[in-house]
Motif scaffolding. Sequence first.
Motif, short mmCIF file in Angstrom:
data_model
loop_
_atom_site.label_atom_id
_atom_site.label_comp_id
_atom_site.label_asym_id
_atom_site.label_seq_id
_atom_site.Cartn_x
_atom_site.Cartn_y
_atom_site.Cartn_z
N SER A 268 0.81 -1.22 0.00
CA SER A 268 0.00 0.00 0.00
C SER A 268 0.84 1.27 0.00
O SER A 268 0.29 2.37 -0.10
N GLY A 269 2.15 1.11 0.12
CA GLY A 269 3.01 2.29 0.07
C GLY A 269 3.34 2.88 1.42
O GLY A 269 3.88 3.98 1.50
N GLU A 270 3.02 2.18 2.51
CA GLU A 270 3.42 2.66 3.83
C GLU A 270 4.94 2.61 3.97
O GLU A 270 5.60 1.73 3.41
N GLY A 271 5.48 3.54 4.73
CA GLY A 271 6.91 3.54 4.99
C GLY A 271 7.29 2.45 5.98
O GLY A 271 6.45 1.93 6.72
N VAL A 272 8.58 2.12 6.02
CA VAL A 272 9.06 1.08 6.93
C VAL A 272 8.84 1.48 8.38
O VAL A 272 8.68 0.62 9.25
N ASP A 273 8.78 2.78 8.68
CA ASP A 273 8.56 3.21 10.05
C ASP A 273 7.18 2.79 10.55
O ASP A 273 7.03 2.29 11.66
N LEU A 274 6.14 2.99 9.72
CA LEU A 274 4.79 2.59 10.10
C LEU A 274 4.67 1.07 10.16
O LEU A 274 3.98 0.52 11.03
N ILE B 199 8.24 8.73 5.31
CA ILE B 199 9.19 7.87 4.59
C ILE B 199 8.49 7.24 3.39
O ILE B 199 7.36 6.75 3.50
N ASP B 200 9.16 7.26 2.26
CA ASP B 200 8.61 6.69 1.04
C ASP B 200 8.37 5.19 1.22
O ASP B 200 9.13 4.51 1.91
N GLY B 201 7.32 4.69 0.60
CA GLY B 201 6.93 3.30 0.79
C GLY B 201 7.59 2.30 -0.14
O GLY B 201 7.20 1.13 -0.15
#
Length: 541
Positions: free
Chosen positions: A78-84, A521-523
Amino acid sequence: MDTLQVIAKDVDKQLEKLTSFYIHHILPYVKRRSPHTYIASAVAAFFSYQVYKAIRVPKNLRHIPAVSYWKYMKSALSGEGVDLRAQNVILPVLAKSPNGIYLRPNRLGWTIGVANPAAMKTLFLRTNEFPKHQGFTKYRDSLTTRFGGANNIVVLNGGVWKKHRMIANPAFHRSMPVKLFGRLCEKMMTRFEKEGDGLEDVDVPMFLQRFTLDVIGLAAFDYDFEALDNPNNEKVENYNIIMEGIRNPIFFFFPILEKRFLWAFPGRRQLHRKMDDLDKLFYSIIDRKRQTLASKKGLVEDSEKDLLTLMLEANEESEDIQHQLSDLELRDDLAVFFLAGHDTTSNALSFALYYLAVNPHIQEKARKEVIDILGDGDDIVYPTAAQCSEMKYIYMIMKETLRMDPPAQNTVPRASSDDIDLAGTFVPKGSTLSAEIFVMHHDPSLWKDPEEFIPERFAPGGESEAKAGQGLSWTPFGSGSRQCIGMNFSLAEQKVLLAMMLQKYTWELPENTINKDRLVIDGSMGIISPKDLHLKFKKRF
């Protein structure tokens, strides 16, 4: 409810999830890229079958806490960043692990994630028991493998790896080209003021990518990509498009699509044609350098030689042909050095500039250190190597940046060579393991207030030093004999740029930014990068 009913209910749930996954993630993606609906449906159906096979944890790994396959893949696709993904999916599972070891999906199947300092040390230092996994080379037709190659210093093991390391060592154990870093940084700062909206709204990652692309081109190959002077030239555009394609999560997790169904993805086929062009460029650079080396032998000082020259010289000095690198091996090493020296460094610098923007007291403290070392005034000063070594606080900022956002979120997977006990967890022979750098750096059981940017963690006697006896809790470059060979190059490049920018500018976040409340952060997969990071600069002189 008897056992059969429980199993049937579980299967129903899995099928329901698979149907949802198919409808919301797989079919829309394939339809957008395939001209024919029936082709899209066939590819997506096969894709779903691959997912269905992958969801169950193998029996021999079920004793290890595992993240939810669906939650993990939904986050990744879904394009979530690694932080999430770390906060919402991984760390809750890791909190239940007795030793910082867990399971997560990967392109090679279920992978043992290592996020424990003691286990991390074992994984990095015992290379015979945990060699690099060769699954990366299984999909030789994938864009990722085509770019990095299957014969580079990062993925090889044993004697073949040692051969590559011996050839590359001289190039990375010399004085750093700090004058080149300074000259290109000055050119980049000039571009800040001339392009777009000038200093009021600077697209930081874009400029830093152009800066590091020119640095690695000139320092590694003596080849000018002209990214700062002419960012829209074909060489730069081809490279950037290929990098974007490599980070695509669909093809990252399911390389079988590229191997079996490339014909169904016209856009992906176009990327492979661009990869053909980049390959020709790599080989032409090697040929040109070999000709130059023959004509100027003995006329160029070692301090002025680029990486490729030093590698070719070391290659020729080896009289045993078995200890020389072929052109294919040279090309693969250069490609991986290129990737490590460009994207990782540019993103590390982008993150550092962001943290200095949102922490003005840290920015001012760093500026004071730079002025004490370089002086102040309206002249541009290129830091020397000796001056860079004096920048203790700048180094703390760099280390804390690399803790918060290590560009490589994890390492190339390892494989267990035998049944092994790792920090109290049984690891079966043939298991895939990954050093989970980002996750470990954000684990609240290891770091105090891990989401806070505190450079003093890395001061003498600080939090990081206190952890020294526990194993490896800070590993953005790996460790041991397989530690990133370009680490010192990257650190020197970062120091020069940060020092020069602190001397010339102050900066802050602009009013309208998606990064106001937190860094987004880019996903994309692989190397971590900030999303839409723009900063507002002001000249000091």
